[in-house]
Design a protein around this motif. Structure first.
Motif, mmCIF file in Angstrom:
data_model
loop_
_atom_site.group_PDB
_atom_site.id
_atom_site.type_symbol
_atom_site.label_atom_id
_atom_site.label_comp_id
_atom_site.label_asym_id
_atom_site.label_seq_id
_atom_site.Cartn_x
_atom_site.Cartn_y
_atom_site.Cartn_z
ATOM 1 N N UNK A 84 27.440 39.869 51.640
ATOM 2 C CA UNK A 84 28.387 39.599 50.553
ATOM 3 C C UNK A 84 29.708 40.273 50.910
ATOM 4 N N UNK A 85 30.823 39.568 50.732
ATOM 5 C CA UNK A 85 32.139 40.124 51.011
ATOM 6 C C UNK A 85 32.957 40.153 49.722
ATOM 7 N N UNK A 86 33.626 41.277 49.470
ATOM 8 C CA UNK A 86 34.477 41.413 48.282
ATOM 9 C C UNK A 86 35.781 42.085 48.683
ATOM 10 N N UNK A 87 36.905 41.396 48.490
ATOM 11 C CA UNK A 87 38.209 42.047 48.637
ATOM 12 C C UNK A 87 38.576 42.676 47.302
ATOM 13 N N UNK A 88 39.019 43.924 47.358
ATOM 14 C CA UNK A 88 39.383 44.671 46.158
ATOM 15 C C UNK A 88 40.879 44.988 46.195
ATOM 16 N N UNK A 89 41.663 44.324 45.354
ATOM 17 C CA UNK A 89 43.042 44.741 45.135
ATOM 18 C C UNK A 89 43.056 45.672 43.929
ATOM 19 N N UNK A 90 44.131 46.404 43.763
ATOM 20 C CA UNK A 90 44.085 47.455 42.740
ATOM 21 C C UNK A 90 45.489 47.837 42.287
ATOM 22 N N UNK A 91 45.565 48.240 41.027
ATOM 23 C CA UNK A 91 46.775 48.822 40.479
ATOM 24 C C UNK A 91 46.744 50.327 40.701
ATOM 25 N N UNK A 92 47.901 50.963 40.673
ATOM 26 C CA UNK A 92 48.016 52.392 40.951
ATOM 27 C C UNK A 92 47.075 53.205 40.066
ATOM 28 N N UNK A 93 46.275 54.044 40.700
ATOM 29 C CA UNK A 93 45.379 54.921 39.971
ATOM 30 C C UNK A 93 44.076 54.299 39.527
ATOM 31 N N UNK A 94 43.861 53.019 39.819
ATOM 32 C CA UNK A 94 42.687 52.339 39.285
ATOM 33 C C UNK A 94 41.560 52.128 40.300
ATOM 34 N N UNK A 95 41.834 52.250 41.575
ATOM 35 C CA UNK A 95 40.816 52.007 42.589
ATOM 36 C C UNK A 95 39.705 53.051 42.504
ATOM 37 N N UNK A 96 38.459 52.613 42.531
ATOM 38 C CA UNK A 96 37.320 53.536 42.481
ATOM 39 C C UNK A 96 37.302 54.430 43.718
#
Length: 384
Positions: A84-96
């Motif tokens: 399974x492949x997942x690209x994770x984009x993120x807003x400032x301060x929100x990335x796990x």
């Protein structure tokens, strides 16, 4: 957009042609100006993950120009173990955190799913770009402009995806966004359809969430579960079922499913306990003998939530102080007394939602809004 494709070139067949060859079919012409073109024909998929063997062996050439656009084998994929492949984009301060991502990877690695190579589990490949080290850098994963309220949520998410997610990846990667809030809902996330290829996790400061690592892990797995065809009730979308031992259940999304060992389960259900008929609950039977290592939660008439001991033992469904009755109780507090059925989630995973996968055309399914309503900050505070 910071996606960095790996320029692996095939000297002979493009991956589009390889897919057709694997299926024994003719090679159709792919539009060279459409980087998102997905071959619409059957292809050999030995491990059943909706990623054709040819892609997992040679890479994916999205437009048939002889250049590999998505180097699946270079990212660790193989045709005999589910990926399974997942690209994770993120807003400032929100990335796990990296620790949270490690736990997500381990949850899927522990999946009770067999593979043709003799192993069990699913390899999930998470791409956060350079933000979480080389283990989570697959050439995508971008920080995106901050927006405290995605509204309308699906359209705004699609716009961010269009700007930051390479179109050649659509056939391979699910897309997710670590964001703040959407539609002024104070909701924990949304997958927009079941199954699907896109989801968001939204526990940001706008609604005063105090986010723990457990909450990030559980909500990511929960929303990805919708992408993989799973619902809040397993067999349906009825929530808070005590016999549905899955992070898809609101009872367990943020804290995991409690176990008698003390190590909570941040995963999907791996067995289906017996159905519970709310008009005739045998308290002494609990959730049956297979639930001996599990605990569960249920709701009392005063709407409080209780946690059981070992769930194979007696459970005081009507909250009267004993566990010897044949009781009638609305144990999920949905306003009715019905039969609560459940599901073994891992046995019902559906790979290839939305644009992900090769072969037949895969359209997004319009899912009723009530099935996609997610836990809000207010509901979370009430439960805790």
């Amino acid at each position: 957009m910071t996606f960095r494709p790996r320029p692996l070139v095939l000297a002979t067949l493009s991956s589009f042609a390889l897919v057709a060859a694997a299926a024994g079919g003719a090679v159709a012409a792919a539009a060279p100006d459409d980087a998102a073109a997905v071959p619409q024909l059957a292809a050999t998929d030995t491990d059943g993950d909706s990623l054709p063997d040819a892609w997992e062996t040679n890479g994916y050439d999205a437009n048939g120009d002889g250049v590999i656009d998505v180097d699946l084998p270079g990212m660790g994929a193989t045709p005999d173990k589910k990926d399974l492949f997942v690209e994770m984009d993120y807003m400032d301060g929100r990335l796990a955190s990296t620790a949270a991502l490690d736990r997500i990877v381990q949850s899927f690695a522990n999946a009770p799913i067999s593979n043709p190579d003799g192993s069990t589990g699913i390899r999930i490949h998470l791409d956060a770009g350079s933000a979480r080290g080389t283990a989570y850098d697959l050439g995508g994963g971008n920080q995106v402009p901050y927006d405290s309220n995605l509204q309308p949520a699906e359209q705004q998410t699609d716009a961010i995806k269009s700007t930051n997610f390479a179109s050649a990846r659509k056939a391979v990667f699910h897309y997710m966004l670590w964001a703040d809030d959407y539609d002024n809902s104070c909701s924990s996330g949304n997958a927009f359809a079941i199954p699907n290829d896109t989801f968001i996790v939204t526990m940001g400061p706008k609604c005063s969430w105090t986010v723990t690592e457990n909450m990030n892990v559980g909500t990511f797995i929960h929303e990805l579960g919708h992408d993989l065809g799973l619902t809040h009730g397993g067999s349906d979308s009825v929530n808070y079922k005590p016999n549905y031992l899955s992070v898809m259940n609101y009872h367990f999304q943020f804290d995991g499913v409690p176990r008698t060992s003390g190590a909570n389960w941040f995963s999907y259900s791996n067995f289906a306990p017996p159905a519970l008929t709310e008009t005739s609950l045998n308290e002494s039977s609990g959730l049956g003998s297979a639930a001996s290592t599990w605990k569960t939660k249920w709701k009392c008439p005063d709407n409080s939530t209780r946690t059981s001991g070992a769930a194979n033992l007696g459970i005081d469904w009507n909250c009267d102080g004993d566990a010897v009755d044949t009781a009638s109780a609305d144990i999920n507090r949905d306003g009715s007394r019905t039969t609560l059925t459940t599901q073994n989630n891992w046995a019902n995973i559906r790979f290839g939602g939305g644009d992900v996968g090769g072969g037949a055309s895969q359209n997004k399914v319009k899912t009723p809004a009530h099935e996609l309503k997610e836990m809000t900050q207010q509901e979370y505070e009430h439960e805790h």
